[in-house]
Design a protein around this motif. Structure first.
Motif, PDB file in Angstrom:
ATOM      1  N   TYR A 150       0.849  -1.176   0.000  1.00  0.00           N
ATOM      2  CA  TYR A 150       0.000   0.000   0.000  1.00  0.00           C
ATOM      3  C   TYR A 150       0.886   1.227   0.000  1.00  0.00           C
ATOM      4  O   TYR A 150       1.898   1.268   0.699  1.00  0.00           O
ATOM      5  CB  TYR A 150      -0.879   0.006   1.254  1.00  0.00           C
ATOM      6  N   ARG A 151       0.557   2.194  -0.825  1.00  0.00           N
ATOM      7  CA  ARG A 151       1.242   3.471  -0.677  1.00  0.00           C
ATOM      8  C   ARG A 151       0.318   4.618  -1.048  1.00  0.00           C
ATOM      9  O   ARG A 151      -0.506   4.510  -1.940  1.00  0.00           O
ATOM     10  CB  ARG A 151       2.550   3.536  -1.460  1.00  0.00           C
ATOM     11  N   LYS A 152       0.464   5.688  -0.298  1.00  0.00           N
ATOM     12  CA  LYS A 152      -0.333   6.878  -0.573  1.00  0.00           C
ATOM     13  C   LYS A 152       0.592   8.089  -0.517  1.00  0.00           C
ATOM     14  O   LYS A 152       1.380   8.245   0.419  1.00  0.00           O
ATOM     15  CB  LYS A 152      -1.438   7.028   0.484  1.00  0.00           C
ATOM     16  N   ILE A 153       0.486   8.912  -1.530  1.00  0.00           N
ATOM     17  CA  ILE A 153       1.289  10.134  -1.569  1.00  0.00           C
ATOM     18  C   ILE A 153       0.320  11.314  -1.576  1.00  0.00           C
ATOM     19  O   ILE A 153      -0.649  11.321  -2.343  1.00  0.00           O
ATOM     20  CB  ILE A 153       2.142  10.225  -2.855  1.00  0.00           C
ATOM     21  N   ILE A 154       0.567  12.282  -0.718  1.00  0.00           N
ATOM     22  CA  ILE A 154      -0.245  13.494  -0.718  1.00  0.00           C
ATOM     23  C   ILE A 154       0.506  14.570  -1.508  1.00  0.00           C
ATOM     24  O   ILE A 154       1.670  14.852  -1.225  1.00  0.00           O
ATOM     25  CB  ILE A 154      -0.497  13.995   0.724  1.00  0.00           C
ATOM     26  N   VAL A 155      -0.184  15.136  -2.492  1.00  0.00           N
ATOM     27  CA  VAL A 155       0.452  16.109  -3.373  1.00  0.00           C
ATOM     28  C   VAL A 155      -0.345  17.404  -3.343  1.00  0.00           C
ATOM     29  O   VAL A 155      -1.585  17.386  -3.378  1.00  0.00           O
ATOM     30  CB  VAL A 155       0.502  15.561  -4.824  1.00  0.00           C
ATOM     31  N   LYS A 156       0.378  18.514  -3.233  1.00  0.00           N
ATOM     32  CA  LYS A 156      -0.280  19.816  -3.302  1.00  0.00           C
ATOM     33  C   LYS A 156       0.520  20.698  -4.258  1.00  0.00           C
ATOM     34  O   LYS A 156       1.743  20.818  -4.097  1.00  0.00           O
ATOM     35  CB  LYS A 156      -0.314  20.448  -1.907  1.00  0.00           C
ATOM     36  N   ASP A 157      -0.135  21.287  -5.228  1.00  0.00           N
ATOM     37  CA  ASP A 157       0.537  22.111  -6.235  1.00  0.00           C
ATOM     38  C   ASP A 157       1.752  21.397  -6.828  1.00  0.00           C
ATOM     39  O   ASP A 157       2.837  21.977  -6.956  1.00  0.00           O
ATOM     40  CB  ASP A 157       0.999  23.456  -5.628  1.00  0.00           C
TER      41      ASP A 157
ATOM     42  N   GLN B  22       3.653  16.391  -0.176  1.00  0.00           N
ATOM     43  CA  GLN B  22       3.422  16.890   1.183  1.00  0.00           C
ATOM     44  C   GLN B  22       3.650  15.802   2.223  1.00  0.00           C
ATOM     45  O   GLN B  22       3.928  16.084   3.377  1.00  0.00           O
ATOM     46  CB  GLN B  22       1.969  17.381   1.328  1.00  0.00           C
ATOM     47  N   GLY B  23       3.452  14.557   1.823  1.00  0.00           N
ATOM     48  CA  GLY B  23       3.608  13.477   2.783  1.00  0.00           C
ATOM     49  C   GLY B  23       3.412  12.144   2.097  1.00  0.00           C
ATOM     50  O   GLY B  23       2.971  12.074   0.950  1.00  0.00           O
ATOM     51  N   ALA B  24       3.772  11.072   2.810  1.00  0.00           N
ATOM     52  CA  ALA B  24       3.662   9.744   2.224  1.00  0.00           C
ATOM     53  C   ALA B  24       3.453   8.709   3.314  1.00  0.00           C
ATOM     54  O   ALA B  24       3.979   8.844   4.423  1.00  0.00           O
ATOM     55  CB  ALA B  24       4.928   9.405   1.433  1.00  0.00           C
ATOM     56  N   VAL B  25       2.654   7.711   3.001  1.00  0.00           N
ATOM     57  CA  VAL B  25       2.509   6.536   3.861  1.00  0.00           C
ATOM     58  C   VAL B  25       2.767   5.326   2.981  1.00  0.00           C
ATOM     59  O   VAL B  25       2.228   5.237   1.881  1.00  0.00           O
ATOM     60  CB  VAL B  25       1.079   6.394   4.412  1.00  0.00           C
ATOM     61  N   MET B  26       3.608   4.426   3.451  1.00  0.00           N
ATOM     62  CA  MET B  26       3.886   3.238   2.655  1.00  0.00           C
ATOM     63  C   MET B  26       3.856   2.018   3.545  1.00  0.00           C
ATOM     64  O   MET B  26       4.316   2.045   4.682  1.00  0.00           O
ATOM     65  CB  MET B  26       5.279   3.326   2.029  1.00  0.00           C
ATOM     66  N   TYR B  27       3.348   0.941   2.995  1.00  0.00           N
ATOM     67  CA  TYR B  27       3.328  -0.308   3.736  1.00  0.00           C
ATOM     68  C   TYR B  27       3.728  -1.420   2.789  1.00  0.00           C
ATOM     69  O   TYR B  27       3.288  -1.443   1.642  1.00  0.00           O
ATOM     70  CB  TYR B  27       1.930  -0.577   4.314  1.00  0.00           C
ATOM     71  N   GLY B  28       4.554  -2.347   3.259  1.00  0.00           N
ATOM     72  CA  GLY B  28       4.935  -3.487   2.426  1.00  0.00           C
ATOM     73  C   GLY B  28       6.235  -3.251   1.689  1.00  0.00           C
ATOM     74  O   GLY B  28       7.226  -3.897   1.970  1.00  0.00           O
ATOM     75  N   GLU B  29       6.236  -2.292   0.768  1.00  0.00           N
ATOM     76  CA  GLU B  29       7.465  -1.956   0.055  1.00  0.00           C
ATOM     77  C   GLU B  29       7.809  -0.506   0.369  1.00  0.00           C
ATOM     78  O   GLU B  29       7.050   0.392   0.033  1.00  0.00           O
ATOM     79  CB  GLU B  29       7.277  -2.109  -1.454  1.00  0.00           C
ATOM     80  N   THR B  30       8.961  -0.306   1.000  1.00  0.00           N
ATOM     81  CA  THR B  30       9.273   1.047   1.457  1.00  0.00           C
ATOM     82  C   THR B  30      10.573   1.562   0.873  1.00  0.00           C
ATOM     83  O   THR B  30      11.085   2.576   1.313  1.00  0.00           O
ATOM     84  CB  THR B  30       9.366   1.084   2.993  1.00  0.00           C
ATOM     85  N   ILE B  31      11.066   0.861  -0.132  1.00  0.00           N
ATOM     86  CA  ILE B  31      12.362   1.236  -0.695  1.00  0.00           C
ATOM     87  C   ILE B  31      12.371   2.686  -1.183  1.00  0.00           C
ATOM     88  O   ILE B  31      13.377   3.371  -1.111  1.00  0.00           O
ATOM     89  CB  ILE B  31      12.750   0.269  -1.837  1.00  0.00           C
ATOM     90  N   ASP B  32      11.229   3.168  -1.656  1.00  0.00           N
ATOM     91  CA  ASP B  32      11.194   4.521  -2.196  1.00  0.00           C
ATOM     92  C   ASP B  32      10.923   5.584  -1.129  1.00  0.00           C
ATOM     93  O   ASP B  32      10.825   6.765  -1.455  1.00  0.00           O
ATOM     94  CB  ASP B  32      10.131   4.621  -3.299  1.00  0.00           C
ATOM     95  N   GLY B  33      10.822   5.144   0.113  1.00  0.00           N
ATOM     96  CA  GLY B  33      10.522   6.104   1.176  1.00  0.00           C
ATOM     97  C   GLY B  33      11.501   7.264   1.209  1.00  0.00           C
ATOM     98  O   GLY B  33      11.111   8.426   1.298  1.00  0.00           O
ATOM     99  N   SER B  34      12.793   6.941   1.080  1.00  0.00           N
ATOM    100  CA  SER B  34      13.780   8.018   1.184  1.00  0.00           C
ATOM    101  C   SER B  34      13.678   8.962  -0.010  1.00  0.00           C
ATOM    102  O   SER B  34      13.958  10.148   0.097  1.00  0.00           O
ATOM    103  CB  SER B  34      15.186   7.456   1.327  1.00  0.00           C
ATOM    104  N   TRP B  35      13.242   8.428  -1.140  1.00  0.00           N
ATOM    105  CA  TRP B  35      13.090   9.285  -2.316  1.00  0.00           C
ATOM    106  C   TRP B  35      11.922  10.253  -2.124  1.00  0.00           C
ATOM    107  O   TRP B  35      12.052  11.459  -2.350  1.00  0.00           O
ATOM    108  CB  TRP B  35      12.876   8.412  -3.557  1.00  0.00           C
ATOM    109  N   TYR B  36      10.774   9.733  -1.679  1.00  0.00           N
ATOM    110  CA  TYR B  36       9.633  10.617  -1.422  1.00  0.00           C
ATOM    111  C   TYR B  36      10.004  11.666  -0.377  1.00  0.00           C
ATOM    112  O   TYR B  36       9.612  12.824  -0.458  1.00  0.00           O
ATOM    113  CB  TYR B  36       8.412   9.820  -0.938  1.00  0.00           C
ATOM    114  N   PHE B  37      10.770  11.212   0.604  1.00  0.00           N
ATOM    115  CA  PHE B  37      11.177  12.130   1.674  1.00  0.00           C
ATOM    116  C   PHE B  37      12.046  13.254   1.104  1.00  0.00           C
ATOM    117  O   PHE B  37      11.873  14.424   1.446  1.00  0.00           O
ATOM    118  CB  PHE B  37      11.931  11.346   2.747  1.00  0.00           C
TER     119      PHE B  37
END
Lengths: 108, 813
Positions: free
Chosen positions: B353-360, B364-379
């Motif tokens: 599961y992954r959800k990315i919050i985008v504004k303009d 703005q934020g991200a929640v990830m479950y299961g596969e988190t390899i891209d967490g640092s990239w979203y961050f």
């Protein structure tokens, strides 16, 4: 046997640079720091034999050109956490001329 | 001799000792330091308490500073000694055992304390918190004697405690007030998936359960809820949160709100009193993670030793859960509102599961479950505020899908075996990295690089290593500080460095280091080449280049090989050559007895195995045949690859070779942040592979397509289409302008592909396409600079220039 040889003047080596003394038994790299201190090490990195004379000199260290290990010019030791040591050769300055001992320093 | 000033530190935890370590690093002789710690230990790694409880670590393994360390550094440690009073008038602290210590500077790092819900029975035996070593001991003891554990609180800490107790063989029930776990970090779908995985591991849950009282005579026996129901319990762990420990500061009149209020230099309202860590409140925020503490420590130490540089602007934090087998990531705002967009991907069967919050068009934020390899990239995208509009449709699928390097599916960290290779350059496995992190107590990417070499060469596995660190260090790891300094010699970033050079008109490396307060005498092998490049780029006419600040290849104008010999690659304009040039190359290869003659990927010929003192001579021979340096060794224009185009090919639409030669003649010799490759293909069949080059031209019947930011190396990235133009002159002008923009804006050692991903294609288009005046200005600046750069470095040296570089100082027979 006199193992000291004159190899040249301080200004023959660029500041923060190095020159090579070429010899059969393996080359010696001679370094000059920003404050004109002269050091000599065997021209071979303890890691994979990179030519330390070709590295970038900073402070009293040289960064090996092959894998960027930092070697202390003072004692030839690799800077932690890397481990290893390049043999060190004693150096003397007399009247601006560099004298190098061809016998490596023991006891380090 | 001058008396040393006295620094007293209240608190012996991670924030306090990190600050002391930073002070010792800068100036070990400045202070006489005494440390008061309420716990009877040295400094241990509090974030490793969960693995300690789960039996995956021992106390020794999680010590950061043992008692010998304090002795070695001349620090007086008062352990098991609680400070009861700060006398700010007489500038001394008083401990509860009567010990007094005067101070010139005081550092408060009293941390935080667990919140105990004041329900009836909370003082019974067997009711504990989960905060320090003492709590872990009590839990381990209980696990041996008792069976049933209840954890109150379904947040990060509570779940880690529950998992630890489960590992110790207890039956564990987690009681949570809300309808979902970790509600401050997770949305409902992610929280539900987490709860299901934990249930499968054997943890039971009571949701929306409000504790009424804890029942028992001497020791806890039951937990009773508001609805009248009860469950049996031999051990109750309260893990409902922490609050800054500010009693002492408050009692001594230091201004506090939720925490001890500090400014950007970590000073309290009393200017000789500093505070760091979980006890402080900075710009209205309190922190409970490790990364912010370390950033605070760095800034605070800097001011304590009176260097006076650096400000702490606050930290964006992200969260991971330290439960083996569960990958979970959360950062920033993950709920959103009517002004934001939600990008959601969910595959229940695979547990992803992954959800990315985008504004303009910004993350703005991200929640990830299961596969988190891209967490640092979203961050990173979130922290840097990057515009994501260009790859918005692929954002959810992760960084690998931007330019698919083919590793995507293999990147699930928790599923990797210990022997899986993470760093292909240096042959470092997952197990080696994990061991180094835990045994050498590493917290930062730089430390992991120094100890294991993982990701220290080409850097393509950096995200993987960061994920592994997050996975190993768990809940308290936050990927990166707000701004990455150039290297350990400075606090400043690449952008700050450039800005200072441009605005303050700095014109030498020495001047830059003085003005920017470098921490080392003359920098290192990372920062000196960077500063040198920025100076050369800004002041092309002044000839500021410093050879000793260049990597050997650029200093010697040839490529050093692993045996210390060099290779030489002459330029072949647009990949074209002549019989005469080939004859000269063949003659040189024979004359110098070179065993390896290699056709390069960029349509040129490389000669290998030259001794350094032979270089000027072979260059002279090649020069005589009209050949010159191909800069195959430089952060500069390498090749312009072409196909034969309209002149020969039945499909060719334009003169691709002729255009390639013009591009190469215009651009050679310019120093750039990194190497730069171009190509011109004569038709859309694209035989010259223009769409994986930094600047690629694809000829079409109506003119020319200009593509930028491709890369065929470390990570394959196809180019972005910049625009279509109709004439060769426009292709050349766009090329000059693009190169100049890259030269002026990219960080040293940043290829065009990551640069464009960092600043966004829209930015490039704004500067080049939409603003044709600016395009012309950039192109003019490039062409101006080129008049000083286009000197063949081989010719100068073949004629005896820079001879010392190539000759031994002495030959001993």
């Amino acid at each position: 046997m006199d193992n000291w040889v004159e190899i040249g003047g301080i200004n023959d080596i660029p500041k923060l640079g190095s020159r090579v003394v070429q010899r059969e038994q393996g080359n010696i790299a001679v370094f000059r720091t920003a404050d004109d201190k002269i050091f000599a090490l065997r021209d071979s990195c303890p890691h994979k034999g990179g030519y330390l004379s070709q590295g970038i000199v900073h402070g009293d260290r040289v960064s090996c050109p092959l894998h960027d290990w930092k070697i202390s010019l003072q004692d030839g030791h690799a800077v932690a956490p890397d481990e290893g040591c390049a043999a060190r050769f004693p150096v003397r300055i007399e009247n601006g001329r560099i004298l190098l001992s061809l016998l490596e320093d023991s006891g380090i | 001799m001058k008396m040393k000033e006295k620094l007293v530190v209240i608190g012996n935890g991670m924030a306090a000792m990190r600050t002391v370590e930073e002070i010792l690093k800068i100036d070990a002789d400045m202070y006489e330091i005494s440390v008061f710690g309420a716990e009877p230990y040295g400094n241990y790694n509090r974030i490793m308490l969960s693995p300690l409880l789960a039996g995956e670590k021992t106390l020794e393994q999680i010590m950061l500073n043992d008692e010998q360390w304090y002795i070695d550094n001349g620090i007086k440690l008062h352990k098991g000694c609680k400070v009861s009073q700060i006398d700010r008038v007489k500038r001394k602290v008083v401990a509860d055992n009567g010990v007094e210590a005067p101070y010139d500077r005081l550092l408060i790092a009293t941390g935080s304390e667990p919140i105990m819900i004041p329900v009836p029975g909370h003082g019974l035996e067997g009711v504990i918190s989960f905060r320090d070593m003492h709590d872990v001991d009590a839990m381990l003891l209980a696990a041996r004697q008792y069976k049933k554990a209840v954890v109150i609180g379904g947040g990060l800490l509570g779940l880690e405690a529950a998992n630890g107790l489960l590992q110790q063989g207890m039956q564990v029930t987690v009681v949570h007030l809300m309808d979902r776990l970790m509600e401050r970090q997770l949305d409902l779908p992610a929280a539900t998936m987490l709860q299901e995985s934990l249930q499968q591991k054997g943890i039971e849950f009571l949701m929306q359960a409000q504790t009424d009282s804890i029942v028992g005579d001497n020791r806890v026996e039951k937990v009773r809820f508001k609805d009248g129901s009860e469950i049996e319990a031999d051990l109750v762990v309260m893990a409902v949160g922490i609050r800054p420990n500010i009693e002492l500061a408050k009692a001594s009149g230091i201004y506090c709100q939720r925490g001890i209020v500090v400014n950007d230099t970590l000073q309290t309202y009393d200017p000789v009193v500093y505070a760091v860590g979980e006890c402080v409140e900075h710009r209205g925020h309190t922190y409970g993670l490790v990364a912010p503490l370390f950033e605070m420590a760095k800034v605070c130490a800097n001011h304590l030793v009176k260097m006076g540089i650096g400000r702490y602007p606050g930290t964006l934090t992200s969260t991971k859960l330290k439960v083996t087998g569960i990958d979970l990531f959360s950062a920033g705002d993950f709920t959103g509102d009517e002004t934001t967009d939600e990008l959601v991907f969910q595959d229940k069967a695979r547990g992803v599961y992954r959800k990315i919050i985008v504004k303009d068009n910004k993350v703005q934020g991200a929640v990830m479950y299961g596969e988190t390899i891209d967490g640092s990239w979203y961050f990173d995208l979130m922290r840097d505020g990057n515009d994501i509009s260009e790859f918005r449709e692929n954002l959810l699928f992760g960084q690998a899908h931007l330019g698919d390097s083919g590793y995507g599916e293999e990147n699930r960290i928790s599923a990797m075996s210990d022997c899986a290779e993470i760093c292909g350059c240096n042959g470092v496995s997952k197990g080696q990295i994990v061991n180094a992190i835990t045994e050498q107590k590493l917290f930062t990417l730089d430390e992991v690089r120094a100890h294991t070499k993982a990701s220290s060469s080409c850097g393509s596995c950096t995200a993987l290593v960061e994920s592994l660190m997050a996975h190993t260090l768990g809940g308290d790891y936050s990927t990166a500080p707000n701004a990455k300094p150039v290297c350990g010699c400075t606090e400043h970033t690449h952008d700050e460095l450039r800005q200072a050079i441009n605005q303050q008109e700095l014109k030498s490396i020495r001047e830059v280091m003085d003005v920017m307060q470098w921490k080392t005498e003359d920098g290192c092998s990372k920062c000196r080449p960077a500063i040198n490049y920025y100076l050369v780029c800004k002041w092309p006419a002044l000839n500021l280049d410093d050879g000793q600040s260049r990597f050997i290849n650029e200093r010697a104008h040839a490529n050093i090989q692993k045996d210390g010999t060099y290779s030489v690659i002459p330029r072949m304009w647009g990949g074209m050559t002549t019989p005469g040039e080939l004859r000269a190359i063949a003659d040189a290869a024979e004359k110098f007895n070179l065993q390896t003659v290699h056709v390069t990927g960029g349509q040129r010929i490389g000669l290998y195995g030259l001794k350094k003192d032979q270089l000027p001579e072979i260059w002279g021979d090649l020069n005589d045949a009209g050949l010159m340096s191909g800069h195959a060794y430089g952060k500069a224009l390498r090749t312009v690859k072409t196909c034969v185009g309209r002149e020969w090919c039945r499909f060719g639409t334009q003169d691709s070779t002729g255009l390639g030669i013009k591009l190469e003649k215009m651009s050679w010799g310019s120093w750039m942040p990194h190497k730069f490759k171009m190509a011109v293909s004569g038709c859309p069949r694209n035989c010259a592979e223009a769409t994986i080059k930094d600047y690629g031209v694809v000829c079409v019947d109506s003119g020319y397509e200009i593509h930028v930011g491709g890369n065929g190396g470390i990570k394959v990235r196809a180019t972005d289409l910049l625009c279509n133009v109709q004439t060769e002159e426009e292709v050349l002008q766009y090329s000059a302008a693009f190169i100049q923009l890259y030269r002026e804006e990219a960080h040293y050692l940043e290829r065009t592909a990551p640069w464009i991903e960092r600043v966004g294609l829209r930015h490039i288009k704004q500067r080049l396409n939409e603003d044709c005046e600016n395009r012309k200005v950039l192109a003019d600046r490039f062409n101006y600079s080129q008049q000083f750069m286009q000197n063949d470095p081989w010719e100068f040296r073949a004629r005896g220039g820079d001879a010392n570089e190539f000759m031994p100082i002495k030959v001993i027979a």
